[in-house]
Design an enzyme around this catalytic site. Sequence first.
Site, PDB file in Angstrom:
ATOM      1  N   HIS A  92       0.866  -1.174   0.000  1.00  0.00           N
ATOM      2  CA  HIS A  92       0.000   0.000   0.000  1.00  0.00           C
ATOM      3  C   HIS A  92       0.908   1.231   0.000  1.00  0.00           C
ATOM      4  O   HIS A  92       1.939   1.254   0.685  1.00  0.00           O
ATOM      5  CB  HIS A  92      -0.938   0.008   1.208  1.00  0.00           C
ATOM      6  CG  HIS A  92      -2.146  -0.868   1.007  1.00  0.00           C
ATOM      7  ND1 HIS A  92      -2.909  -1.347   2.050  1.00  0.00           N
ATOM      8  CD2 HIS A  92      -2.724  -1.344  -0.133  1.00  0.00           C
ATOM      9  CE1 HIS A  92      -3.902  -2.081   1.577  1.00  0.00           C
ATOM     10  NE2 HIS A  92      -3.814  -2.103   0.260  1.00  0.00           N
TER      11      HIS A  92
ATOM     12  N   ASP B 197       1.145   4.181   1.223  1.00  0.00           N
ATOM     13  CA  ASP B 197       1.622   4.924   2.390  1.00  0.00           C
ATOM     14  C   ASP B 197       2.721   4.190   3.151  1.00  0.00           C
ATOM     15  O   ASP B 197       3.210   4.683   4.164  1.00  0.00           O
ATOM     16  CB  ASP B 197       0.458   5.289   3.328  1.00  0.00           C
ATOM     17  CG  ASP B 197      -0.337   4.083   3.801  1.00  0.00           C
ATOM     18  OD1 ASP B 197      -0.423   3.093   3.062  1.00  0.00           O
ATOM     19  OD2 ASP B 197      -0.902   4.144   4.914  1.00  0.00           O
ATOM     20  N   HIS B 198       3.120   3.024   2.627  1.00  0.00           N
ATOM     21  CA  HIS B 198       4.193   2.272   3.268  1.00  0.00           C
ATOM     22  C   HIS B 198       5.419   2.070   2.368  1.00  0.00           C
ATOM     23  O   HIS B 198       6.437   1.563   2.844  1.00  0.00           O
ATOM     24  CB  HIS B 198       3.680   0.916   3.757  1.00  0.00           C
ATOM     25  CG  HIS B 198       2.700   1.042   4.878  1.00  0.00           C
ATOM     26  ND1 HIS B 198       3.029   0.829   6.192  1.00  0.00           N
ATOM     27  CD2 HIS B 198       1.387   1.406   4.876  1.00  0.00           C
ATOM     28  CE1 HIS B 198       1.959   1.044   6.962  1.00  0.00           C
ATOM     29  NE2 HIS B 198       0.956   1.398   6.184  1.00  0.00           N
TER      30      HIS B 198
END
Length: 301
Positions: free
Chosen positions: A62, A64-65
Site C-alpha cells: 500500500h 503509504d508504506h
Amino acid sequence: MKLTILGCYAATPRTFTNPTSQVLEIKNRLFLIDCGEGTQVQLRKNKIKFSKINQIFISHLHGDHFFGLIGLISTFSLLNRNNDLHIYGPKGIKEIIKLQLRLSNSWPNFELHFHELENTESEVVYEDDKVLVKTIPLKHRIYTNGFLFQEKLDERKLNIAAVQEYEIERCYYQNIKNGKDILLDDGRLIPNNLLTFNPEKPKSYAFCSDTCYTETILPIIDKVDVLYHESTFLQSEETLAAKTMHTTAIQAATIAKRAQVTQLVLGHYSTRYDRIEVFKEEASTIFSNVLLADDGKTFEF
C-alpha cells in the site's frame, strides 16, 4: 535499542504528518522499516546518515508504506552510494521498483538486492552475528508482514579483577568470553562463572502495521521488549476498523497484554482525530505501559 519515528500516520501525507516509516538502531545496525512518501526528507530532519542504511523492510504494497522507496533509492545514487542495498518486501516489490528505474533510465550505481516474501508462515529473512529478523504474518487487505528484530546473546563479560587475580594471560581472554573454563599451570581448573559476568539480556522489537486484530501473532511476539502496533481507530470506529482490516487502540492494547510484552508503542493513526492522546487514554484501560509514536519522536529502550 533506539527507535526513531519518521512517520506514523495512516493513508496520506499532510503538511504536518507523514505516512509510515521508522528507523531501528540495534547492535549498531540501522534498519529502515517501511518507506512512506517523504521518508528521505524525514531522514534528513532527524539527522540519520543515509550511508548507514543497508537493509530496508517493507511490510506491504500500500502506497503509504512504500511510495518513498524509489525516491530514496534515486537519492542514494545521487550521493554516489557504493554499499549494496537489500530490500525485503512482498513479491512484486522488485517489479515495481525496477520498472520505475528502467523507464526513467536511472539505474543506481550500487547493487540492489530484492528479497521477495510470499510465505504465510513466520520465517527468518535476515541474520548476521548480532541480529536476527523474522517475519510476523499479519492480516490486512493484501499480503502483509510485520517484522521481529531480535538481538543475539552477547559473549560473556570478563571479570577483570578475577582474571588478574588468577594471573591468566591475555591470550586466553577470548576463550573465557566464549564460556570456557581455564586450566592453570598448577593444575587448578577455574570455572568460567568465576571469571565472567552474564551478558545483558538480548532485546527484541516487533513491528506490526497494518493489520486487523489477530491473535495468530501472539506466539511470535510473546514477551518482546517493545511492540509497535497499529492503532488506526478508536473503539467508537470498531466497525470501520474491521471493514478496512485495521486495529483499534484497545485491540492493540489487548494484543500487548496477551503477548505479555514489556512496552507498547501505538501508531498509524487515522487523521480524522484531532488529538493522538486519546489513543493512549483508551489503550491504557487495558495495558499500562503505553507510548505514543509521533513524527520525529525518538525512543531509547
